[in-house]
Design an enzyme around this catalytic site. Structure first.
Site, PDB file in Angstrom:
ATOM      1  N   PHE A 128       0.847  -1.195   0.000  1.00 58.88           N
ATOM      2  CA  PHE A 128       0.000   0.000   0.000  1.00 58.88           C
ATOM      3  C   PHE A 128       0.879   1.240   0.000  1.00 58.88           C
ATOM      4  O   PHE A 128       1.779   1.376   0.828  1.00 58.88           O
ATOM      5  CB  PHE A 128      -0.948   0.028   1.206  1.00 58.88           C
ATOM      6  CG  PHE A 128      -1.866   1.219   1.149  1.00 58.88           C
ATOM      7  CD1 PHE A 128      -2.971   1.213   0.309  1.00 58.88           C
ATOM      8  CD2 PHE A 128      -1.609   2.370   1.887  1.00 58.88           C
ATOM      9  CE1 PHE A 128      -3.809   2.334   0.217  1.00 58.88           C
ATOM     10  CE2 PHE A 128      -2.438   3.486   1.807  1.00 58.88           C
ATOM     11  CZ  PHE A 128      -3.540   3.461   0.968  1.00 58.88           C
ATOM     12  N   ASP A 219       9.392   2.694   0.754  1.00 54.64           N
ATOM     13  CA  ASP A 219       8.308   3.489   1.313  1.00 54.64           C
ATOM     14  C   ASP A 219       8.310   3.270   2.823  1.00 54.64           C
ATOM     15  O   ASP A 219       7.815   2.266   3.331  1.00 54.64           O
ATOM     16  CB  ASP A 219       6.981   3.035   0.677  1.00 54.64           C
ATOM     17  CG  ASP A 219       5.784   3.775   1.257  1.00 54.64           C
ATOM     18  OD1 ASP A 219       5.943   4.451   2.288  1.00 54.64           O
ATOM     19  OD2 ASP A 219       4.685   3.654   0.675  1.00 54.64           O
ATOM     20  N   LYS A 248       3.493  10.595   7.561  1.00 54.95           N
ATOM     21  CA  LYS A 248       2.865  10.190   8.825  1.00 54.95           C
ATOM     22  C   LYS A 248       3.572  10.811  10.042  1.00 54.95           C
ATOM     23  O   LYS A 248       3.428  11.976  10.292  1.00 54.95           O
ATOM     24  CB  LYS A 248       2.821   8.669   8.933  1.00 54.95           C
ATOM     25  CG  LYS A 248       1.790   8.045   7.984  1.00 54.95           C
ATOM     26  CD  LYS A 248       1.497   6.618   8.374  1.00 54.95           C
ATOM     27  CE  LYS A 248       0.679   5.865   7.365  1.00 54.95           C
ATOM     28  NZ  LYS A 248      -0.750   5.997   7.518  1.00 54.95           N
TER      29      LYS A 248
HETATM   30  N1  PMP Z   1       2.647   4.503   2.189  1.00 57.79           N
HETATM   31  C1  PMP Z   1       2.403   3.740   3.250  1.00 57.79           C
HETATM   32  C2  PMP Z   1       3.350   2.624   3.581  1.00 57.79           C
HETATM   33  C3  PMP Z   1       1.276   3.958   4.050  1.00 57.79           C
HETATM   34  O1  PMP Z   1       1.039   3.158   5.097  1.00 57.79           O
HETATM   35  C4  PMP Z   1       0.418   5.021   3.721  1.00 57.79           C
HETATM   36  C5  PMP Z   1      -0.821   5.329   4.553  1.00 57.79           C
HETATM   37  N2  PMP Z   1      -1.357   4.318   5.280  1.00 57.79           N
HETATM   38  C6  PMP Z   1       0.714   5.809   2.601  1.00 57.79           C
HETATM   39  C7  PMP Z   1       1.848   5.534   1.868  1.00 57.79           C
HETATM   40  C8  PMP Z   1      -0.165   6.955   2.202  1.00 57.79           C
HETATM   41  O2  PMP Z   1      -0.036   8.007   3.088  1.00 57.79           O
HETATM   42  P1  PMP Z   1      -1.100   9.189   3.085  1.00 57.79           P
HETATM   43  O3  PMP Z   1      -2.387   8.645   3.598  1.00 57.79           O
HETATM   44  O4  PMP Z   1      -0.486  10.236   3.974  1.00 57.79           O
HETATM   45  O5  PMP Z   1      -1.217   9.671   1.676  1.00 57.79           O
END
Ligand code: PMP
Length: 408
Positions: A128, A219, A248
């Site tokens: 994700f 990521d 985050k």
């Molecule tokens: N990458 C990862 C690994 C995530 O866990 C998330 C959100 N859960 C995102 C990207 C997306 O982040 P955002 O909701 O701030 O766009």
């Protein structure tokens, strides 16, 4: 001050003491407190409203909240410098944005601009990365993709933690002249269910990327900023990516903030024309002040080390609580304070979440469903709170045993 009585697995009574809704809990409108084991999906690594982060943001708010794009803001430079020092060696440049999905978009665009002859991106199933088009195209959840029509072309998916599958994909892409420019992975898949790869996986991916001349994008939006017991999860595996995505907890749970950090030669594509990739609010003074204060707090309070220690304590406690409930809990896994319980089905996971809430603990499913329940508290969680969570978990499971009809 509120006191609460709870009965542990062996029937002994424990008294848990709470101060006013502290950095690790919420209070609802009736005044009841809940230990936050969801952590805002991983944003509250330094706790809720950390005074140093709040102070830095308030001071900056009075001075200058947002910036003028044509002027260089010293805070942005300081944050870029701090990130260079903090991240694995070689990641010397940074682009600032406001969220995780934007950090991933930035990384994908930089990777594609780096070598025009290698335009294929390989990501992992169950991964994700966010919900804007590029990140969604790399994410592997059919449910989130299907309504939105064709995704970005030349993005392939291989099973996570499967080196031969990745090697095969890279080989076949090369054979048809659609060479892999980048491999995009979470070091531990968060939303996909806290999937922890074997120790050999990431080093193996690094080797394959080097062999095929592909970039490795990690990521660390969820795994970064101390969550897994190291400042960045890739440090567990001694692997340095070429690009790393952060968001985050990067803004300390006070400001939305994100970044993509990477090698100089990759960012060099933007040197002639920095306007190729921009964001009006990215790297704004409030976000930079929050991120700098957050980095300070993480280091000063040794929060990554604390996550490792508390993570071990909680994982052991959760395993003890789940023992004897194989009918309900299929697996318990975690690294640092990124922990998951996998249930036999969605209904059981959901019921467990409800019973934890009844006992004053907030947990939640992953973005897929409630089959996997995450335990992702602030890294500042106290020992007494951690133990209470494990006790509430044991009680919840005991109360469910034999009373849940699976598959409903
Ligand atoms: N990458 C990862 C690994 C995530 O866990 C998330 C959100 N859960 C995102 C990207 C997306 O982040 P955002 O909701 O701030 O766009």
């Amino acid at each position: 001050m509120e006191y609460r009585k709870a009965t542990s697995v062996d029937g002994a009574e424990a008294v848990v003491e709470w101060a006013d809704a502290g950095p690790n809990s919420y209070r609802d409108v009736t005044g009841r407190e809940y230990i936050d084991c969801l952590g805002g999906f991983g944003i509250f690594n330094v706790g809720h409203r950390h005074p140093k982060v709040v102070k830095a943001v308030m001071n900056q708010l009075r001075r200058q909240p947002l910036h003028s794009q044509d002027l260089l803001d010293p805070l942005r430079a300081m944050l870029a410098k701090a990130l260079t020092m903090l991240t694995p060696s070689g990641l010397d440049y940074a682009f600032f944005c406001n969220s995780g999905t934007e950090a991933v978009e930035g990384a994908l665009k930089l990777a594609r601009a780096y070598d025009g002859s290698k335009q294929t991106i390989v990501a992992a199933t169950k991964g994700f990365h966010g919900k804007s088009y590029g990140s969604l195209s790399a994410s592997a959840k059919a449910e989130f993709r299907r309504p939105f029509g064709p995704m970005l072309p030349n993005i392939e998916h291989v099973p996570f933690n499967d080196l031969p599958a990745l090697a095969d994909m890279m080989t076949s892409c090369k054979a048809v002249g659609e060479d892999v420019g980048a491999v995009l992975l979470e070091p531990i898949q968060g939303e996909g269910g806290v999937n922890i790869p074997s120790d050999a996986y990431l080093p193996g991916v690094r080797r394959l990327c080097d062999e095929f001349g592909s970039l490795l994008i990690l990521d660390e939006v969820q795994t970064g900023m101390g969550r897994t017991g190291k400042m960045f999860c890739c440090e567990h595996y001694d692997v340095a990516p070429d690009l790393m995505c952060l968001a985050k907890a990067f803004g300390g749970g006070v400001m939305p903030a994100g970044a993509v950090v990477g090698r100089r030669d990759i960012f060099a594509r933007l040197f002639d024309n920095p306007f190729l990739h921009t964001s009006t609010f990215g790297g704004n003074p409030l976000a930079c002040a929050a991120a700098l204060a957050t980095i300070n707090v993480l280091i000063e309070e040794r929060l990554p080390e604390r996550a490792a220690k508390m993570g071990e304590r909680m994982l052991a406690g959760i395993r003890r609580g789940a023992a004897g409930h194989r009918d309900l809990v299929v697996d318990v896994r975690g690294k640092g304070l990124l922990i998951a319980l996998e249930f036999c089905d969605n209904t059981t996971g959901f019921e467990f979440g409800k019973r934890m809430l009844d006992r004053g603990v907030l947990v939640s499913g992953t973005l897929v469903n409630a089959r996997t329940i995450r335990v992702e508290p602030p890294l500042t969680i106290e020992e007494g709170q951690a133990d209470y969570v494990c006790q509430a978990l044991a009680e919840s499971l005991n109360s469910m045993s034999g009373r849940i009809t699976t598959g409903v």
